[in-house]
Design an enzyme around this catalytic site. Structure first.
Site, PDB file in Angstrom:
ATOM      1  N   ILE A 100     159.112  31.735 -49.796  1.00  0.00           N
ATOM      2  CA  ILE A 100     158.554  30.484 -50.308  1.00  0.00           C
ATOM      3  C   ILE A 100     158.844  29.325 -49.364  1.00  0.00           C
ATOM      4  O   ILE A 100     158.037  28.398 -49.235  1.00  0.00           O
ATOM      5  CB  ILE A 100     159.091  30.190 -51.734  1.00  0.00           C
ATOM      6  CG1 ILE A 100     158.349  29.008 -52.370  1.00  0.00           C
ATOM      7  CG2 ILE A 100     160.593  29.941 -51.712  1.00  0.00           C
ATOM      8  CD1 ILE A 100     156.892  29.263 -52.630  1.00  0.00           C
ATOM      9  N   ASP A 101     159.986  29.362 -48.662  1.00  0.00           N
ATOM     10  CA  ASP A 101     160.310  28.296 -47.720  1.00  0.00           C
ATOM     11  C   ASP A 101     159.328  28.284 -46.550  1.00  0.00           C
ATOM     12  O   ASP A 101     158.850  27.224 -46.135  1.00  0.00           O
ATOM     13  CB  ASP A 101     161.750  28.427 -47.227  1.00  0.00           C
ATOM     14  CG  ASP A 101     162.053  29.790 -46.600  1.00  0.00           C
ATOM     15  OD1 ASP A 101     161.355  30.769 -46.925  1.00  0.00           O
ATOM     16  OD2 ASP A 101     163.011  29.868 -45.808  1.00  0.00           O
ATOM     17  N   GLY A 125     168.440  26.518 -49.381  1.00  0.00           N
ATOM     18  CA  GLY A 125     168.394  27.308 -48.169  1.00  0.00           C
ATOM     19  C   GLY A 125     169.468  28.379 -48.145  1.00  0.00           C
ATOM     20  O   GLY A 125     170.237  28.547 -49.098  1.00  0.00           O
ATOM     21  N   THR A 183     169.236  28.871 -40.062  1.00  0.00           N
ATOM     22  CA  THR A 183     170.103  30.044 -40.079  1.00  0.00           C
ATOM     23  C   THR A 183     169.378  31.232 -39.461  1.00  0.00           C
ATOM     24  O   THR A 183     169.947  31.998 -38.688  1.00  0.00           O
ATOM     25  CB  THR A 183     170.528  30.374 -41.518  1.00  0.00           C
ATOM     26  OG1 THR A 183     171.152  29.220 -42.094  1.00  0.00           O
ATOM     27  CG2 THR A 183     171.496  31.539 -41.544  1.00  0.00           C
ATOM     28  N   SER A 188     172.178  28.473 -46.520  1.00  0.00           N
ATOM     29  CA  SER A 188     173.556  28.000 -46.419  1.00  0.00           C
ATOM     30  C   SER A 188     173.804  26.653 -47.071  1.00  0.00           C
ATOM     31  O   SER A 188     174.960  26.311 -47.342  1.00  0.00           O
ATOM     32  CB  SER A 188     173.972  27.926 -44.936  1.00  0.00           C
ATOM     33  OG  SER A 188     173.081  27.093 -44.202  1.00  0.00           O
TER      34      SER A 188
END
Length: 280
Positions: free
Chosen positions: A124-125, A8, A148, A10
Site C-alpha cells: 500500500i505504501d 513504515g 529501509t 521502522s
C-alpha cells in the site's frame, strides 16, 4: 482537519491536513497501545499532538510545491473534532491492529487506490506514493523510495502498474555485513558524508565502497531502463536516505539528478487523493 499516518517498517510518519492542505509533517517512533487509548480521550488538538509528538520540531525539508509551517501548528487553526479523523496506511500488520482501536480511523486498502493491474500483495505504501506522484506531476511515473528498503515502482500513461523491484536499503546492507559476519565492522550511514574511495585501503572504507557504488550503479541502471521504456517518463524520489543518495548521484551522474523530483511526502499526497475520493 484530519491526520494522515503512514506506518513504515521502522517509524511512524505523520501528516496534519487542513482540508486539502498538508500543514505539518513529522516522524515518531512506534507508540504503545496505552498512548493510543489516551489519544482517543484528548480534548484539544494540542493535547493530542503532545501525546504523539511531545517535542516541537520542524519538517526537515520543504516540499517543492507546498509551504509548511513549523510544528506544533499555530493557535489559529480551527478546532477539530475530538479526536480528529485519522487516515491510516500501514505495511506492518501488528501496528495496524493497534491503531484500529483509535475511534475515528479509516485504513486505506489497496482496492481504494485507482492504479490498474496491481497484484494482491502489492504494498500500500508503494501504491500510494506512486499514485500521489502521478497525480501531481503526471504519468508515466517511476517512484524511487530510499528507505529501509530501496524500492522502484512505476506506472504508465494509462495509470497501469508497470512493475518494480525491492532490495535492501543502505542501512540494511551495512547492518547485514556487520551482524552476519564474524570480522566485519558495523558501518553507520552517519559516517558517510562524502563518497568513499572506490578502491579502499581499510576494511570500513572497503565496505562503504562495495555497498555504495553498487547501490548507486543499480539506481542508475533502473533509471536508464525506465527511460528506455518511457523516454518522457518522470521520476520522483522519497525516503529517509534520499538526500544522501541525491548528493552521491550528483557527484557521479549529474545529468540524472537534474531530472529527479525529490519529494518526501509522496505517500501523503496519495492519501489526500484517497481522502478526497472516498472519505471527505
Amino acid at each position: 482537519m484530519w491526520l494522515a499516518l503512514e506506518i513504515g517498517n521502522s517509524r511512524l510518519h505523520w501528516g496534519l491536513f487542513i482540508g486539502e492542505t498538508l500543514h505539518s509533517t513529522w516522524d515518531t517512533e512506534y507508540l504503545p497501545k496505552s498512548v493510543i487509548s489516551q489519544l482517543a480521550q484528548s480534548q484539544t488538538l494540542d493535547d493530542l499532538l503532545l501525546q504523539i509528538f511531545p517535542t516541537p520540531n520542524k519538517t526537515d525539508e520543504e516540499p517543492q510545491h507546498q509551504k509548511h509551517t513549523s510544528f506544533p501548528p499555530s493557535p489559529h487553526l480551527p478546532i477539530p473534532p475530538s479526536p480528529p479523523p485519522l487516515l491510516l496506511a500501514s505495511v506492518v500488520p501488528s501496528q495496524t491492529a493497534i491503531w484500529e482501536t483509535y475511534p475515528d480511523v479509516q485504513v486505506i486498502t489497496l482496492n481504494e487506490v485507482p492504479l490498474k493491474k496491481v497484484y494482491p500483495t502489492f504494498g500500500i505504501d508503494r501504491a500510494l506514493a506512486l499514485w500521489g506522484a502521478g497525480k501531481i506531476w503526471g504519468f508515466p511515473m517511476l517512484v524511487i523510495d530510499a528507505g529501509t528498503a530501496l524500492t522502484f515502482t512505476a506506472a504508465d500513461a494509462n495509470q497501469c502498474l508497470v512493475g518494480g523491484a525491492i532490495l535492501p536499503g543502505l542501512g540494511l546492507q551495512f547492518a547485514t555485513l556487520g551482524q552476519k559476519t564474524g570480522q566485519l565492522p558495523l558501518v553507520e550511514i552517519s559516517q558517510m558524508a562524502s563518497l568513499p574511495p572506490r578502491f579502499a585501503l581499510n576494511t570500513t572504507e572497503a565496505i562503504q565502497s562495495g555497498v555504495i557504488y553498487t547501490f548507486l550503479a543499480g539506481i542508475k541502471d533502473f533509471i536508464q531502463a525506465w527511460w528506455n521504456l518511457f523516454p518522457q517518463g518522470k521520476i520522483a524520489m522519497k525516503g529517509g536516505d534520499r538526500t544522501l543518495l541525491i548528493n552521491y548521484l550528483q557527484a557521479l551522474y549529474p545529468d540524472i539528478t537534474t531530472q529527479l523530483i525529490v519529494e518526501p511526502n509522496l505517500i501523503f499526497w496519495g492519501m489526500k487523493e484517497i481522502f478526497l475520493a472516498n472519505y471527505k
